[in-house]
Design a protein around this motif. Structure first.
Motif, PDB file in Angstrom:
ATOM      1  N   GLU A 178       0.821  -1.203   0.000  1.00  0.00           N
ATOM      2  CA  GLU A 178       0.000   0.000   0.000  1.00  0.00           C
ATOM      3  C   GLU A 178       0.858   1.257   0.000  1.00  0.00           C
ATOM      4  O   GLU A 178       1.749   1.425   0.833  1.00  0.00           O
ATOM      5  CB  GLU A 178      -0.906   0.003   1.241  1.00  0.00           C
ATOM      6  N   LEU A 208      11.991  12.882   7.427  1.00  0.00           N
ATOM      7  CA  LEU A 208      10.607  12.472   7.217  1.00  0.00           C
ATOM      8  C   LEU A 208      10.089  11.800   8.478  1.00  0.00           C
ATOM      9  O   LEU A 208      10.772  10.966   9.072  1.00  0.00           O
ATOM     10  CB  LEU A 208      10.540  11.479   6.038  1.00  0.00           C
ATOM     11  N   GLY A 257      21.300   3.109  -8.568  1.00  0.00           N
ATOM     12  CA  GLY A 257      20.995   4.485  -8.187  1.00  0.00           C
ATOM     13  C   GLY A 257      19.671   4.673  -7.474  1.00  0.00           C
ATOM     14  O   GLY A 257      19.209   5.795  -7.331  1.00  0.00           O
ATOM     15  N   VAL A 258      19.071   3.574  -7.052  1.00  0.00           N
ATOM     16  CA  VAL A 258      17.820   3.676  -6.297  1.00  0.00           C
ATOM     17  C   VAL A 258      18.053   3.140  -4.886  1.00  0.00           C
ATOM     18  O   VAL A 258      18.460   2.001  -4.707  1.00  0.00           O
ATOM     19  CB  VAL A 258      16.681   2.878  -6.982  1.00  0.00           C
ATOM     20  N   LEU A 262       3.109   7.404   0.509  1.00  0.00           N
ATOM     21  CA  LEU A 262       3.624   8.699   0.068  1.00  0.00           C
ATOM     22  C   LEU A 262       4.137   8.515  -1.352  1.00  0.00           C
ATOM     23  O   LEU A 262       4.855   7.568  -1.639  1.00  0.00           O
ATOM     24  CB  LEU A 262       4.760   9.143   0.996  1.00  0.00           C
ATOM     25  N   GLU A 293       5.864  10.752  -4.059  1.00  0.00           N
ATOM     26  CA  GLU A 293       6.419  12.050  -4.438  1.00  0.00           C
ATOM     27  C   GLU A 293       7.029  12.066  -5.834  1.00  0.00           C
ATOM     28  O   GLU A 293       7.328  13.131  -6.356  1.00  0.00           O
ATOM     29  CB  GLU A 293       7.462  12.511  -3.409  1.00  0.00           C
ATOM     30  N   PHE A 302      20.963  -0.550  -2.240  1.00  0.00           N
ATOM     31  CA  PHE A 302      21.189   0.490  -3.234  1.00  0.00           C
ATOM     32  C   PHE A 302      21.459  -0.201  -4.554  1.00  0.00           C
ATOM     33  O   PHE A 302      22.422  -0.943  -4.692  1.00  0.00           O
ATOM     34  CB  PHE A 302      22.390   1.325  -2.785  1.00  0.00           C
ATOM     35  N   CYS A 303      20.589  -0.004  -5.496  1.00  0.00           N
ATOM     36  CA  CYS A 303      20.712  -0.735  -6.747  1.00  0.00           C
ATOM     37  C   CYS A 303      20.410   0.197  -7.910  1.00  0.00           C
ATOM     38  O   CYS A 303      19.345   0.823  -7.955  1.00  0.00           O
ATOM     39  CB  CYS A 303      19.748  -1.918  -6.730  1.00  0.00           C
ATOM     40  N   PRO A 343      15.722  14.399  -1.611  1.00  0.00           N
ATOM     41  CA  PRO A 343      15.116  13.778  -2.778  1.00  0.00           C
ATOM     42  C   PRO A 343      13.648  13.471  -2.532  1.00  0.00           C
ATOM     43  O   PRO A 343      13.265  13.239  -1.395  1.00  0.00           O
ATOM     44  CB  PRO A 343      15.903  12.470  -2.903  1.00  0.00           C
ATOM     45  N   PRO A 344      12.858  13.461  -3.593  1.00  0.00           N
ATOM     46  CA  PRO A 344      11.477  13.006  -3.416  1.00  0.00           C
ATOM     47  C   PRO A 344      11.481  11.553  -2.938  1.00  0.00           C
ATOM     48  O   PRO A 344      12.357  10.784  -3.320  1.00  0.00           O
ATOM     49  CB  PRO A 344      10.861  13.124  -4.805  1.00  0.00           C
ATOM     50  N   LEU A 345      10.514  11.226  -2.117  1.00  0.00           N
ATOM     51  CA  LEU A 345      10.470   9.883  -1.537  1.00  0.00           C
ATOM     52  C   LEU A 345       9.156   9.201  -1.873  1.00  0.00           C
ATOM     53  O   LEU A 345       8.120   9.846  -1.952  1.00  0.00           O
ATOM     54  CB  LEU A 345      10.600   9.965  -0.006  1.00  0.00           C
ATOM     55  N   ASN A 346       9.246   7.919  -2.069  1.00  0.00           N
ATOM     56  CA  ASN A 346       8.043   7.105  -2.140  1.00  0.00           C
ATOM     57  C   ASN A 346       8.053   6.186  -0.924  1.00  0.00           C
ATOM     58  O   ASN A 346       9.084   5.623  -0.573  1.00  0.00           O
ATOM     59  CB  ASN A 346       7.998   6.280  -3.423  1.00  0.00           C
ATOM     60  N   VAL A 347       6.901   6.092  -0.293  1.00  0.00           N
ATOM     61  CA  VAL A 347       6.791   5.271   0.909  1.00  0.00           C
ATOM     62  C   VAL A 347       5.623   4.313   0.737  1.00  0.00           C
ATOM     63  O   VAL A 347       4.560   4.723   0.274  1.00  0.00           O
ATOM     64  CB  VAL A 347       6.570   6.145   2.173  1.00  0.00           C
ATOM     65  N   TRP A 348       5.861   3.068   1.067  1.00  0.00           N
ATOM     66  CA  TRP A 348       4.758   2.109   1.049  1.00  0.00           C
ATOM     67  C   TRP A 348       4.936   1.096   2.162  1.00  0.00           C
ATOM     68  O   TRP A 348       5.954   1.109   2.848  1.00  0.00           O
ATOM     69  CB  TRP A 348       4.612   1.459  -0.328  1.00  0.00           C
ATOM     70  N   GLU A 349       3.941   0.275   2.360  1.00  0.00           N
ATOM     71  CA  GLU A 349       4.013  -0.645   3.503  1.00  0.00           C
ATOM     72  C   GLU A 349       3.353  -1.973   3.182  1.00  0.00           C
ATOM     73  O   GLU A 349       2.540  -2.078   2.276  1.00  0.00           O
ATOM     74  CB  GLU A 349       3.301  -0.029   4.718  1.00  0.00           C
ATOM     75  N   GLU A 387      11.749   4.691  -0.562  1.00  0.00           N
ATOM     76  CA  GLU A 387      12.604   4.627  -1.738  1.00  0.00           C
ATOM     77  C   GLU A 387      12.927   6.020  -2.237  1.00  0.00           C
ATOM     78  O   GLU A 387      12.086   6.921  -2.196  1.00  0.00           O
ATOM     79  CB  GLU A 387      11.895   3.834  -2.840  1.00  0.00           C
ATOM     80  N   ALA A 388      14.165   6.195  -2.697  1.00  0.00           N
ATOM     81  CA  ALA A 388      14.579   7.468  -3.282  1.00  0.00           C
ATOM     82  C   ALA A 388      15.475   7.208  -4.476  1.00  0.00           C
ATOM     83  O   ALA A 388      16.263   6.263  -4.468  1.00  0.00           O
ATOM     84  CB  ALA A 388      15.321   8.317  -2.252  1.00  0.00           C
ATOM     85  N   GLU A 389      15.346   8.027  -5.493  1.00  0.00           N
ATOM     86  CA  GLU A 389      16.231   7.918  -6.650  1.00  0.00           C
ATOM     87  C   GLU A 389      17.450   8.793  -6.414  1.00  0.00           C
ATOM     88  O   GLU A 389      17.335  10.018  -6.351  1.00  0.00           O
ATOM     89  CB  GLU A 389      15.501   8.364  -7.917  1.00  0.00           C
ATOM     90  N   GLN A 400      25.782   2.924 -10.894  1.00  0.00           N
ATOM     91  CA  GLN A 400      24.799   3.442  -9.937  1.00  0.00           C
ATOM     92  C   GLN A 400      23.774   4.365 -10.597  1.00  0.00           C
ATOM     93  O   GLN A 400      23.535   5.471 -10.129  1.00  0.00           O
ATOM     94  CB  GLN A 400      25.491   4.177  -8.783  1.00  0.00           C
TER      95      GLN A 400
END
Lengths: 130, 142
Positions: free
Chosen positions: A75, B102, B120-121, A78, A80, B117-118, B37-43, B51-53, A107
């Protein structure tokens, strides 16, 4: 004056070709450096592995495509940034030795070496004292 | 002549603006600027994922902390490759220092955080603290 890299980059309009993994395609950001021997392109392509890169040089047009494998399960809490494939095209004004183009990926950063053709390299003209 | 002298960007704001201008892909088109960096968060039931690029970074360039159970901090620096002579025709990528914090939506077990870290992610997997995990309530038939 060094002329050289005209860069009318085109936004890729085409979506939904059978093998694409994502709906959206993003324009990756690039730095371009020109030295005497070569043009160097640095591109940020996070999430793209070496095997998912497709780089072509044809008719002075350099096309870089990176496919991004799906990630994220569960789910979302966030959101972004969007995730999608990358595509960008550069028109290279300089004469490039296409055979000698090389690329490396580390990378998520692509480094492309575009060696200039021999005849275009700056040459020092020797002046004889007479 | 297209060459421009590289000016390291110290301030975060500029970095952020650059990012938003060039990518135009943050915040789902809402136009709202986000921190770098912009972040994506999930659970899922057991873990939170962030996750961040961060192309061009190495795990060693990053400082990642989880404090107080739910406070995440990621900091790092990216340096531009240097060249003698020549000329930069295009400089779209951003460099400099960043720090992003955050507040996570729930407490995590900070000892169990795993960073990978793979390509660049950056991906952080953080096991949820026991008390915030969903508990299935056994219903006895009587």
């Amino acid at each position: 004056m060094s002329p050289t890299m005209t860069t009318p980059e085109k936004q890729s309009g085409e979506n939904g070709s059978p093998e694409t993994t994502y709906q959206s395609t993003f324009i990756p950001r690039f730095d371009i450096w020109e030295g005497e021997e070569e043009l160097l392109l640095y591109g940020d392509l996070p999430g793209v592995s070496v095997d998912d890169l497709d780089i072509r040089f044809e008719n002075r047009e350099l096309s870089i495509r990176g496919k991004v494998q799906p990630r994220h399960e569960g789910e979302r809490l966030l959101d972004e940034y969007g995730i999608g494939d990358f595509h960008r095209t550069f028109t290279v004004g300089e004469a490039i030795d296409a055979e000698k183009i090389s690329a490396e990926m580390k990378q998520g950063v692509l480094v492309l070496h575009l060696p200039k053709s021999e005849k275009l390299k700056p040459r020092r003209i020797k002046v004889k004292a007479i | 002549m297209l060459s421009t002298q590289w000016q390291p960007m110290a301030e975060m704001n500029r970095l952020r603006n650059e990012m938003d201008r060039v990518f135009g892909r943050h915040g789902n088109g809402s136009g709202r600027a986000t921190a770098f960096p912009p972040l994506n968060v999930w659970e899922n039931d057991d873990s939170l994922f962030v996750e961040a690029e961060l192309p061009g970074f190495d795990l060693d360039d990053l400082e990642i902390y989880v404090t107080g159970g739910n406070h995440l901090s990621i900091a790092g620096e990216r340096k531009q490759p240097e060249h003698e002579g020549g000329a930069w025709h295009r400089q779209e990528r951003a460099f400099g220092k960043f720090r992003r914090t955050l507040d996570l939506p729930g407490d995590v077990n900070s000892d169990g955080v795993e960073a990978s870290f793979c390509n660049g992610v950056l991906k952080l997997a953080m096991p949820k603290a026991e008390q915030v995990k969903p508990h299935r309530i056994e219903v006895k038939a009587i």
